[in-house]
Design an enzyme around this catalytic site. Structure first.
Site, PDB file in Angstrom:
ATOM      1  N   THR A   1      24.285 -70.873  -6.161  1.00  0.00           N
ATOM      2  CA  THR A   1      23.081 -70.132  -5.777  1.00  0.00           C
ATOM      3  C   THR A   1      22.944 -70.008  -4.262  1.00  0.00           C
ATOM      4  O   THR A   1      23.399 -70.889  -3.522  1.00  0.00           O
ATOM      5  CB  THR A   1      21.838 -70.869  -6.353  1.00  0.00           C
ATOM      6  OG1 THR A   1      20.669 -70.380  -5.716  1.00  0.00           O
ATOM      7  CG2 THR A   1      21.900 -72.371  -6.104  1.00  0.00           C
ATOM      8  N   ASP A   2      22.275 -68.954  -3.830  1.00  0.00           N
ATOM      9  CA  ASP A   2      21.984 -68.798  -2.392  1.00  0.00           C
ATOM     10  C   ASP A   2      21.062 -69.907  -1.891  1.00  0.00           C
ATOM     11  O   ASP A   2      20.958 -70.142  -0.689  1.00  0.00           O
ATOM     12  CB  ASP A   2      21.376 -67.418  -2.101  1.00  0.00           C
ATOM     13  CG  ASP A   2      20.090 -67.098  -2.870  1.00  0.00           C
ATOM     14  OD1 ASP A   2      19.609 -67.959  -3.643  1.00  0.00           O
ATOM     15  OD2 ASP A   2      19.563 -65.982  -2.691  1.00  0.00           O
ATOM     16  N   GLU A   3      20.389 -70.602  -2.828  1.00  0.00           N
ATOM     17  CA  GLU A   3      19.413 -71.616  -2.409  1.00  0.00           C
ATOM     18  C   GLU A   3      20.063 -72.806  -1.707  1.00  0.00           C
ATOM     19  O   GLU A   3      19.388 -73.561  -1.022  1.00  0.00           O
ATOM     20  CB  GLU A   3      18.574 -72.086  -3.604  1.00  0.00           C
ATOM     21  CG  GLU A   3      17.867 -70.913  -4.244  1.00  0.00           C
ATOM     22  CD  GLU A   3      16.778 -71.289  -5.236  1.00  0.00           C
ATOM     23  OE1 GLU A   3      16.201 -72.375  -5.117  1.00  0.00           O
ATOM     24  OE2 GLU A   3      16.521 -70.458  -6.112  1.00  0.00           O
TER      25      GLU A   3
ATOM     26  N   TYR B   1      16.488 -79.215  -6.929  1.00  0.00           N
ATOM     27  CA  TYR B   1      17.394 -78.259  -7.590  1.00  0.00           C
ATOM     28  C   TYR B   1      18.506 -77.829  -6.636  1.00  0.00           C
ATOM     29  O   TYR B   1      19.696 -77.986  -6.942  1.00  0.00           O
ATOM     30  CB  TYR B   1      16.616 -77.030  -8.084  1.00  0.00           C
ATOM     31  CG  TYR B   1      17.512 -75.841  -8.404  1.00  0.00           C
ATOM     32  CD1 TYR B   1      18.458 -75.905  -9.421  1.00  0.00           C
ATOM     33  CD2 TYR B   1      17.411 -74.648  -7.672  1.00  0.00           C
ATOM     34  CE1 TYR B   1      19.291 -74.824  -9.702  1.00  0.00           C
ATOM     35  CE2 TYR B   1      18.238 -73.562  -7.950  1.00  0.00           C
ATOM     36  CZ  TYR B   1      19.178 -73.658  -8.964  1.00  0.00           C
ATOM     37  OH  TYR B   1      20.003 -72.595  -9.240  1.00  0.00           O
TER      38      TYR B   1
ATOM     39  N   LYS C   1      22.555 -78.583  -6.742  1.00  0.00           N
ATOM     40  CA  LYS C   1      23.559 -77.512  -6.801  1.00  0.00           C
ATOM     41  C   LYS C   1      24.522 -77.637  -5.617  1.00  0.00           C
ATOM     42  O   LYS C   1      25.733 -77.439  -5.759  1.00  0.00           O
ATOM     43  CB  LYS C   1      22.898 -76.127  -6.780  1.00  0.00           C
ATOM     44  CG  LYS C   1      22.142 -75.759  -8.028  1.00  0.00           C
ATOM     45  CD  LYS C   1      23.004 -75.664  -9.273  1.00  0.00           C
ATOM     46  CE  LYS C   1      23.953 -74.479  -9.268  1.00  0.00           C
ATOM     47  NZ  LYS C   1      24.705 -74.389 -10.547  1.00  0.00           N
TER      48      LYS C   1
HETATM   49  P1  NAD Z   1      19.182 -71.194 -17.558  1.00  0.00           P
HETATM   50  O1  NAD Z   1      18.252 -72.305 -17.217  1.00  0.00           O
HETATM   51  O2  NAD Z   1      18.654 -69.972 -18.225  1.00  0.00           O
HETATM   52  O3  NAD Z   1      20.346 -71.747 -18.510  1.00  0.00           O
HETATM   53  C1  NAD Z   1      21.003 -72.960 -18.269  1.00  0.00           C
HETATM   54  C2  NAD Z   1      21.824 -73.280 -19.519  1.00  0.00           C
HETATM   55  O4  NAD Z   1      22.540 -74.504 -19.286  1.00  0.00           O
HETATM   56  C3  NAD Z   1      20.972 -73.488 -20.779  1.00  0.00           C
HETATM   57  O5  NAD Z   1      21.554 -72.818 -21.871  1.00  0.00           O
HETATM   58  C4  NAD Z   1      21.017 -75.001 -20.988  1.00  0.00           C
HETATM   59  O6  NAD Z   1      20.902 -75.381 -22.347  1.00  0.00           O
HETATM   60  C5  NAD Z   1      22.388 -75.342 -20.416  1.00  0.00           C
HETATM   61  N1  NAD Z   1      22.474 -76.744 -19.967  1.00  0.00           N
HETATM   62  C6  NAD Z   1      21.593 -77.417 -19.168  1.00  0.00           C
HETATM   63  N2  NAD Z   1      22.011 -78.679 -18.998  1.00  0.00           N
HETATM   64  C7  NAD Z   1      23.183 -78.802 -19.691  1.00  0.00           C
HETATM   65  C8  NAD Z   1      24.107 -79.858 -19.877  1.00  0.00           C
HETATM   66  N3  NAD Z   1      23.877 -81.070 -19.324  1.00  0.00           N
HETATM   67  N4  NAD Z   1      25.198 -79.640 -20.620  1.00  0.00           N
HETATM   68  C9  NAD Z   1      25.417 -78.426 -21.200  1.00  0.00           C
HETATM   69  N5  NAD Z   1      24.576 -77.396 -21.065  1.00  0.00           N
HETATM   70  C10 NAD Z   1      23.477 -77.576 -20.311  1.00  0.00           C
HETATM   71  O7  NAD Z   1      19.933 -70.849 -16.208  1.00  0.00           O
HETATM   72  P2  NAD Z   1      20.435 -69.462 -15.600  1.00  0.00           P
HETATM   73  O8  NAD Z   1      19.328 -68.843 -14.871  1.00  0.00           O
HETATM   74  O9  NAD Z   1      21.168 -68.713 -16.637  1.00  0.00           O
HETATM   75  O10 NAD Z   1      21.467 -70.007 -14.496  1.00  0.00           O
HETATM   76  C11 NAD Z   1      22.838 -70.193 -14.820  1.00  0.00           C
HETATM   77  C12 NAD Z   1      23.567 -70.676 -13.585  1.00  0.00           C
HETATM   78  O11 NAD Z   1      23.405 -69.738 -12.527  1.00  0.00           O
HETATM   79  C13 NAD Z   1      23.042 -72.006 -13.041  1.00  0.00           C
HETATM   80  O12 NAD Z   1      24.138 -72.772 -12.614  1.00  0.00           O
HETATM   81  C14 NAD Z   1      22.170 -71.606 -11.859  1.00  0.00           C
HETATM   82  O13 NAD Z   1      22.133 -72.618 -10.884  1.00  0.00           O
HETATM   83  C15 NAD Z   1      22.902 -70.376 -11.370  1.00  0.00           C
HETATM   84  N6  NAD Z   1      22.059 -69.388 -10.672  1.00  0.00           N
HETATM   85  C16 NAD Z   1      20.967 -68.853 -11.286  1.00  0.00           C
HETATM   86  C17 NAD Z   1      20.216 -67.893 -10.628  1.00  0.00           C
HETATM   87  C18 NAD Z   1      19.030 -67.237 -11.282  1.00  0.00           C
HETATM   88  O14 NAD Z   1      18.359 -66.433 -10.614  1.00  0.00           O
HETATM   89  N7  NAD Z   1      18.726 -67.493 -12.531  1.00  0.00           N
HETATM   90  C19 NAD Z   1      20.569 -67.492  -9.335  1.00  0.00           C
HETATM   91  C20 NAD Z   1      21.704 -68.065  -8.743  1.00  0.00           C
HETATM   92  C21 NAD Z   1      22.437 -69.006  -9.429  1.00  0.00           C
HETATM   93  P1  TYD Z   2      11.583 -68.506  -9.206  1.00  0.00           P
HETATM   94  O1  TYD Z   2      11.687 -67.455 -10.253  1.00  0.00           O
HETATM   95  O2  TYD Z   2      11.096 -69.864  -9.597  1.00  0.00           O
HETATM   96  O3  TYD Z   2      12.998 -68.577  -8.490  1.00  0.00           O
HETATM   97  P2  TYD Z   2      13.450 -69.402  -7.148  1.00  0.00           P
HETATM   98  O4  TYD Z   2      12.386 -70.359  -6.778  1.00  0.00           O
HETATM   99  O5  TYD Z   2      14.674 -70.094  -7.646  1.00  0.00           O
HETATM  100  O6  TYD Z   2      13.701 -68.350  -6.119  1.00  0.00           O
HETATM  101  O7  TYD Z   2      10.625 -67.984  -8.059  1.00  0.00           O
HETATM  102  C1  TYD Z   2      10.875 -66.797  -7.335  1.00  0.00           C
HETATM  103  C2  TYD Z   2       9.831 -66.699  -6.258  1.00  0.00           C
HETATM  104  O8  TYD Z   2       8.547 -66.539  -6.865  1.00  0.00           O
HETATM  105  C3  TYD Z   2       9.727 -67.957  -5.408  1.00  0.00           C
HETATM  106  O9  TYD Z   2       9.430 -67.582  -4.067  1.00  0.00           O
HETATM  107  C4  TYD Z   2       8.546 -68.705  -5.998  1.00  0.00           C
HETATM  108  C5  TYD Z   2       7.658 -67.593  -6.499  1.00  0.00           C
HETATM  109  N1  TYD Z   2       6.847 -67.922  -7.696  1.00  0.00           N
HETATM  110  C6  TYD Z   2       5.448 -67.724  -7.677  1.00  0.00           C
HETATM  111  O10 TYD Z   2       4.876 -67.275  -6.662  1.00  0.00           O
HETATM  112  N2  TYD Z   2       4.753 -68.043  -8.800  1.00  0.00           N
HETATM  113  C7  TYD Z   2       5.329 -68.544  -9.919  1.00  0.00           C
HETATM  114  O11 TYD Z   2       4.615 -68.834 -10.905  1.00  0.00           O
HETATM  115  C8  TYD Z   2       6.753 -68.716  -9.932  1.00  0.00           C
HETATM  116  C9  TYD Z   2       7.438 -69.253 -11.158  1.00  0.00           C
HETATM  117  C10 TYD Z   2       7.468 -68.381  -8.795  1.00  0.00           C
END
Ligand code: NAD
Ligand code: TYD
Length: 333
Positions: free
Chosen positions: A124-126, A148, A152
């Site tokens: 992630t960019d985070e 988090y 990561k």
């Molecule tokens: P999500 O929370 O929707 O899904 C995570 C999945 O991982 C779930 O199916 C969960 O059951 C599984 N999981 C959790 N712990 C586990 C474990 N110990 N063993 C096996 N499975 C496990 O997440 P997402 O949004 O689909 O993100 C997927 C990946 O992408 C993550 O690594 C996250 O850090 C990365 N990512 C997400 C975003 C975003 O905007 N959602 C952005 C950048 C990177």
């Molecule tokens: P989020 O979807 O939790 O992603 P991330 O924190 O990983 O970027 O949040 C996106 C942005 O929205 C972040 O700046 C936090 C803000 N946010 C709110 O303002 N209210 C909310 O209820 C949530 C879940 C997020």
């Protein structure tokens, strides 16, 4: 590539990737390995259930035996499995360290022993932390703010160390905020869409002017598939949507699309250590021929329409356990 292990394949991005991979590579088999935490959901994969090239294993990436067993006959791994929600990492950090650090380590050890030909660590960019001006390139120092993003970052650094020390053929993809179908309704966009459908308040943190870079999930899947095929091992690739927006702007667009009033916006206390802005430089993946293809307004309209149509999918997720989390997270705000 013959058979890919997709860890976390029952989550949001993972399940979109499974669908995408089965179509893009007609000869490749996909093994989903997922613990099915609160965020994992087999309903995300119901439409591939009867595909003979798909198999599901329920297990934890931090447990050595099932990891080795599932990885043994695969030649590629893509690790989506993680605890992913910043707010939950502030409430319950322990699971984040176990899964995002120890789990990643367990996968890396198995990949090393089994001679996996290609491994993509999804990140992630985070991990770079907040940037007030400009944008981070891949060599920027890591400066995570939340449990988090720190977890990561730990996983990323272990992965890169395994590439250097043991020659594990892996690369790291750091993407910006994804949105689209099948995103668990705790994250900003699906939470606000589903709350608005119920005429419930949309809790915007702080002044709502934090900036995120939005990437449609299918565009991220295309980037990740390209990296599996053609990414250079040992490298990090940023994957951004080239779409920076303030949260309040995203919120207003959601309400406009849904025909709901802005009076639903409720400003609430800010998230601790809330990163102000994320921004990425993505020349490295662009040089491989990728770019984000979905304009935000188009992606957001598709996403809102999906949630409107798929109440059968999201309503059961807002169950008593979710309500308890919601009370803990938002009750005092
Ligand atoms: P999500 O929370 O929707 O899904 C995570 C999945 O991982 C779930 O199916 C969960 O059951 C599984 N999981 C959790 N712990 C586990 C474990 N110990 N063993 C096996 N499975 C496990 O997440 P997402 O949004 O689909 O993100 C997927 C990946 O992408 C993550 O690594 C996250 O850090 C990365 N990512 C997400 C975003 C975003 O905007 N959602 C952005 C950048 C990177
Ligand atoms: P989020 O979807 O939790 O992603 P991330 O924190 O990983 O970027 O949040 C996106 C942005 O929205 C972040 O700046 C936090 C803000 N946010 C709110 O303002 N209210 C909310 O209820 C949530 C879940 C997020």
């Amino acid at each position: 590539m013959r058979k890919i292990l997709v860890t976390g394949g029952a989550g949001f991005i993972g399940s979109n990737f499974v669908r995408y991979a089965l179509e893009r590579w007609p000869d490749v088999e996909v093994v989903v390995f997922d613990k099915l935490t609160y965020a994992g959901n087999l309903a995300n994969l119901s439409d591939v259930d009867d595909n003979p090239r798909y198999r599901f294993v329920q297990a934890d990436i931090a447990e050595e035996a099932p990891v080795r067993e599932a990885m043994a006959d695969c030649d590629a791994v893509i690790n989506f499995a993680a605890e992913t929600h910043v707010d939950r990492s502030i409430l319950f950090p322990r699971e984040f360290v176990f899964t995002d650090v120890v789990g990643t380590f367990t996968l890396l050890e198995a990949a090393r022993d089994l001679g996996i030909a290609r491994f993509v660590q999804v990140s992630t960019d985070e991990v770079y932390g907040s940037v007030e001006e400009g944008a981070f390139e891949e060599g920027a120092p890591l400066n995570p703010s939340s449990p988090y993003s720190a977890s990561k970052a730990g996983g990323d650094l272990l992965a890169l160390a395994y590439a250097k020390t043991f020659g594990v053929p892996l690369l790291v993809a750091r993407s910006s905020n994804n949105y689209g179908p099948y995103q668990y309704p705790e994250k900003l966009i699906p939470l606000f869409v589903t709350n608005a459908l119920d005429d419930q308040p949309l809790p915007l943190y702080g002044d709502g002017r934090q900036v995120r870079d939005w990437l449609y999930v299918e565009d991220n899947c295309a980037a990740l598939a390209l990296l599996l095929e053609a990414g250079e091992v040992g490298e990090v690739y940023n994957v951004g949507g080239d779409c920076e927006l303030e949260n309040v702007d995203v919120t207003r667009r959601i309400l406009r699309l849904m025909g709901k009033p802005e009076s639903l916006i409720q400003y609430v206390a800010d998230r601790p250590a809330h990163d102000r802005r994320y921004a990425l430089q993505c020349e490295r993946i662009r040089a491989l021929g990728w770019e984000p293809a979905t304009p935000f307004d188009e992606g957001l309209a598709k996403t809102v329409a999906w949630y409107v149509e798929r109440e059968d999918w999201w309503r059961p997720l807002k169950d008593p356990a979710f309500q308890e989390y919601y009370r803990q997270q938002y009750g005092e705000r």
